[in-house]
Motif scaffolding. Structure first.
Motif, PDB file in Angstrom:
ATOM      1  N   THR A  38     -25.407-103.696  11.825  1.00 26.67           N
ATOM      2  CA  THR A  38     -23.959-103.702  12.083  1.00 26.67           C
ATOM      3  C   THR A  38     -23.333-105.065  11.791  1.00 26.67           C
ATOM      4  OG1 THR A  38     -24.303-104.122  14.449  1.00 26.67           O
ATOM      5  CG2 THR A  38     -24.012-101.834  13.772  1.00 26.67           C
ATOM      6  N   LYS A  39     -24.124-106.126  11.857  1.00 25.79           N
ATOM      7  CA  LYS A  39     -23.618-107.465  11.507  1.00 25.79           C
ATOM      8  C   LYS A  39     -23.535-107.651   9.988  1.00 25.79           C
ATOM      9  CE  LYS A  39     -23.615-109.382  15.693  1.00 25.79           C
ATOM     10  NZ  LYS A  39     -22.380-109.542  16.390  1.00 25.79           N
ATOM     11  N   LEU A  40     -24.440-107.009   9.247  1.00 26.47           N
ATOM     12  CA  LEU A  40     -24.520-107.219   7.801  1.00 26.47           C
ATOM     13  C   LEU A  40     -23.722-106.201   6.973  1.00 26.47           C
ATOM     14  CD1 LEU A  40     -28.329-108.050   7.487  1.00 26.47           C
ATOM     15  CD2 LEU A  40     -26.394-109.654   7.485  1.00 26.47           C
ATOM     16  N   PHE A  41     -23.431-105.041   7.531  1.00 26.89           N
ATOM     17  CA  PHE A  41     -22.792-103.958   6.783  1.00 26.89           C
ATOM     18  C   PHE A  41     -21.503-103.515   7.457  1.00 26.89           C
ATOM     19  CE2 PHE A  41     -27.026-103.825   5.241  1.00 26.89           C
ATOM     20  CZ  PHE A  41     -27.047-103.122   4.057  1.00 26.89           C
ATOM     21  N   LYS A  42     -20.569-103.032   6.655  1.00 27.36           N
ATOM     22  CA  LYS A  42     -19.390-102.329   7.156  1.00 27.36           C
ATOM     23  C   LYS A  42     -19.726-100.848   7.173  1.00 27.36           C
ATOM     24  CE  LYS A  42     -16.090-105.618   5.394  1.00 27.36           C
ATOM     25  NZ  LYS A  42     -16.082-106.270   4.118  1.00 27.36           N
ATOM     26  N   TYR A  43     -19.030-100.094   7.995  1.00 24.20           N
ATOM     27  CA  TYR A  43     -19.283 -98.655   8.082  1.00 24.20           C
ATOM     28  C   TYR A  43     -19.220 -98.023   6.691  1.00 24.20           C
ATOM     29  CZ  TYR A  43     -18.666 -93.730   9.068  1.00 24.20           C
ATOM     30  OH  TYR A  43     -18.799 -92.364   9.088  1.00 24.20           O
ATOM     31  N   GLY A  44     -20.251 -97.276   6.338  1.00 31.02           N
ATOM     32  CA  GLY A  44     -20.315 -96.592   5.046  1.00 31.02           C
ATOM     33  C   GLY A  44     -20.852 -97.438   3.907  1.00 31.02           C
ATOM     34  N   GLU A  45     -20.968 -98.748   4.117  1.00 27.28           N
ATOM     35  CA  GLU A  45     -21.490 -99.612   3.064  1.00 27.28           C
ATOM     36  C   GLU A  45     -22.960 -99.305   2.817  1.00 27.28           C
ATOM     37  OE1 GLU A  45     -21.898-104.382   2.052  1.00 27.28           O
ATOM     38  OE2 GLU A  45     -20.900-103.750   3.900  1.00 27.28           O
ATOM     39  N   GLU A  46     -23.339 -99.360   1.544  1.00 31.20           N
ATOM     40  CA  GLU A  46     -24.691 -98.969   1.135  1.00 31.20           C
ATOM     41  C   GLU A  46     -25.321-100.051   0.263  1.00 31.20           C
ATOM     42  OE1 GLU A  46     -26.088 -95.500  -1.828  1.00 31.20           O
ATOM     43  OE2 GLU A  46     -24.922 -94.828  -0.111  1.00 31.20           O
ATOM     44  N   LEU A  47     -26.614-100.273   0.460  1.00 32.41           N
ATOM     45  CA  LEU A  47     -27.380-101.194  -0.370  1.00 32.41           C
ATOM     46  C   LEU A  47     -28.566-100.428  -0.939  1.00 32.41           C
ATOM     47  CD1 LEU A  47     -28.161-104.067  -1.411  1.00 32.41           C
ATOM     48  CD2 LEU A  47     -29.456-104.312   0.722  1.00 32.41           C
ATOM     49  N   VAL A  48     -28.616-100.313  -2.259  1.00 29.97           N
ATOM     50  CA  VAL A  48     -29.733 -99.634  -2.913  1.00 29.97           C
ATOM     51  C   VAL A  48     -30.938-100.569  -2.860  1.00 29.97           C
ATOM     52  CG1 VAL A  48     -30.580 -98.658  -5.080  1.00 29.97           C
ATOM     53  CG2 VAL A  48     -28.190 -98.311  -4.397  1.00 29.97           C
ATOM     54  N   VAL A  49     -32.036-100.103  -2.295  1.00 31.05           N
ATOM     55  CA  VAL A  49     -33.246-100.907  -2.170  1.00 31.05           C
ATOM     56  C   VAL A  49     -34.269-100.470  -3.215  1.00 31.05           C
ATOM     57  CG1 VAL A  49     -35.128-101.598  -0.620  1.00 31.05           C
ATOM     58  CG2 VAL A  49     -32.819-101.255   0.292  1.00 31.05           C
ATOM     59  N   THR A  50     -34.482 -99.167  -3.352  1.00 27.57           N
ATOM     60  CA  THR A  50     -35.374 -98.610  -4.376  1.00 27.57           C
ATOM     61  C   THR A  50     -34.707 -97.365  -4.953  1.00 27.57           C
ATOM     62  OG1 THR A  50     -36.586 -97.072  -2.958  1.00 27.57           O
ATOM     63  CG2 THR A  50     -37.406 -99.349  -3.046  1.00 27.57           C
ATOM     64  N   ASN A  51     -35.386 -96.680  -5.859  1.00 26.59           N
ATOM     65  CA  ASN A  51     -34.809 -95.455  -6.422  1.00 26.59           C
ATOM     66  C   ASN A  51     -34.911 -94.272  -5.459  1.00 26.59           C
ATOM     67  OD1 ASN A  51     -37.550 -95.089  -6.625  1.00 26.59           O
ATOM     68  ND2 ASN A  51     -37.492 -94.288  -8.711  1.00 26.59           N
ATOM     69  N   PHE A  52     -35.467 -94.495  -4.271  1.00 24.49           N
ATOM     70  CA  PHE A  52     -35.544 -93.417  -3.279  1.00 24.49           C
ATOM     71  C   PHE A  52     -35.112 -93.847  -1.872  1.00 24.49           C
ATOM     72  CE2 PHE A  52     -39.664 -95.498  -3.339  1.00 24.49           C
ATOM     73  CZ  PHE A  52     -39.927 -95.705  -1.998  1.00 24.49           C
ATOM     74  N   PHE A  53     -34.694 -95.108  -1.722  1.00 24.40           N
ATOM     75  CA  PHE A  53     -34.346 -95.622  -0.397  1.00 24.40           C
ATOM     76  C   PHE A  53     -33.160 -96.566  -0.461  1.00 24.40           C
ATOM     77  CE2 PHE A  53     -34.972 -99.066   2.774  1.00 24.40           C
ATOM     78  CZ  PHE A  53     -34.706 -98.325   3.908  1.00 24.40           C
ATOM     79  N   ASN A  54     -32.216 -96.347   0.459  1.00 23.80           N
ATOM     80  CA  ASN A  54     -31.044 -97.210   0.619  1.00 23.80           C
ATOM     81  C   ASN A  54     -30.918 -97.624   2.079  1.00 23.80           C
ATOM     82  OD1 ASN A  54     -30.402 -96.436  -2.028  1.00 23.80           O
ATOM     83  ND2 ASN A  54     -28.989 -94.854  -1.332  1.00 23.80           N
TER      84      ASN A  54
END
Length: 168
Positions: A38-54
């Motif tokens: 919650t400190k690093l992201f805004k609601y709904g914000e997404e970070l792609v980590v791999t081709n199968f995990f965000n």
């Protein structure tokens, strides 16, 4: 000298402390991960980590798979009450069966997960989810969190323990 064999009895031969400690570790990891996201992201914000995990900040006002999440708000109190009731019953079972290692591991993981999500409901009115798995365009699995993971692992251990007990 003959070696003594450990048995799994239903008598309260063990202490409740280690099982509550495991639950406390789950609660701590769950809450720290939720505070961090919650400190690093805004609601709904997404970070792609791999081709199968965000990583994604999502809120769930319902239960598993967002069950009842679109209701008027009564579900917050309903699921909080269920979580508290489950936690009290699990503590009773842990006290009664403290010597059964796999059974108590399962219960401790479920207990920690349940309390972790109850804390969210009490503080925020919803559960904070952030682990988002998906597979090759087949859609996204509903986002979940550390507490949900502990509950699922605990449920799997519970089933494994029951299958093992039935086979004896």
């Amino acid at each position: 000298m003959a070696k003594s064999k450990k048995t799994f009895s239903s008598k309260p031969s063990g202490s409740l402390t280690p099982w509550l400690g495991i639950a406390a570790v789950i609660i701590l990891l769950d809450q720290l991960s939720k505070i961090t996201i919650t400190k690093l992201f805004k609601y709904g914000e997404e970070l792609v980590v791999t081709n199968f995990f965000n990583l994604v900040l999502a809120y769930n006002r319902g239960a598993a798979f967002s069950f009842l999440s679109n209701e008027s708000g009564w579900q917050r109190y309903f699921f909080t009450a269920i979580g508290i009731g489950a936690a009290l019953y699990i503590i009773y079972l842990l006290r009664k069966h403290a010597g059964q290692r796999m059974f108590c591991w399962a219960l401790a993981l479920i207990l920690g997960g349940a309390i972790g999500n109850v804390i969210d409901r009490l503080l925020y009115g919803h559960v904070i989810d952030f682990l988002d798995f998906h597979w090759r365009g087949l859609g996204h699995f509903p986002a979940f969190n550390v507490a949900d993971s502990a509950i699922c692992i605990g449920a799997a251990l519970f089933i494994l323990d029951e299958l093992r007990r039935v086979n004896k």
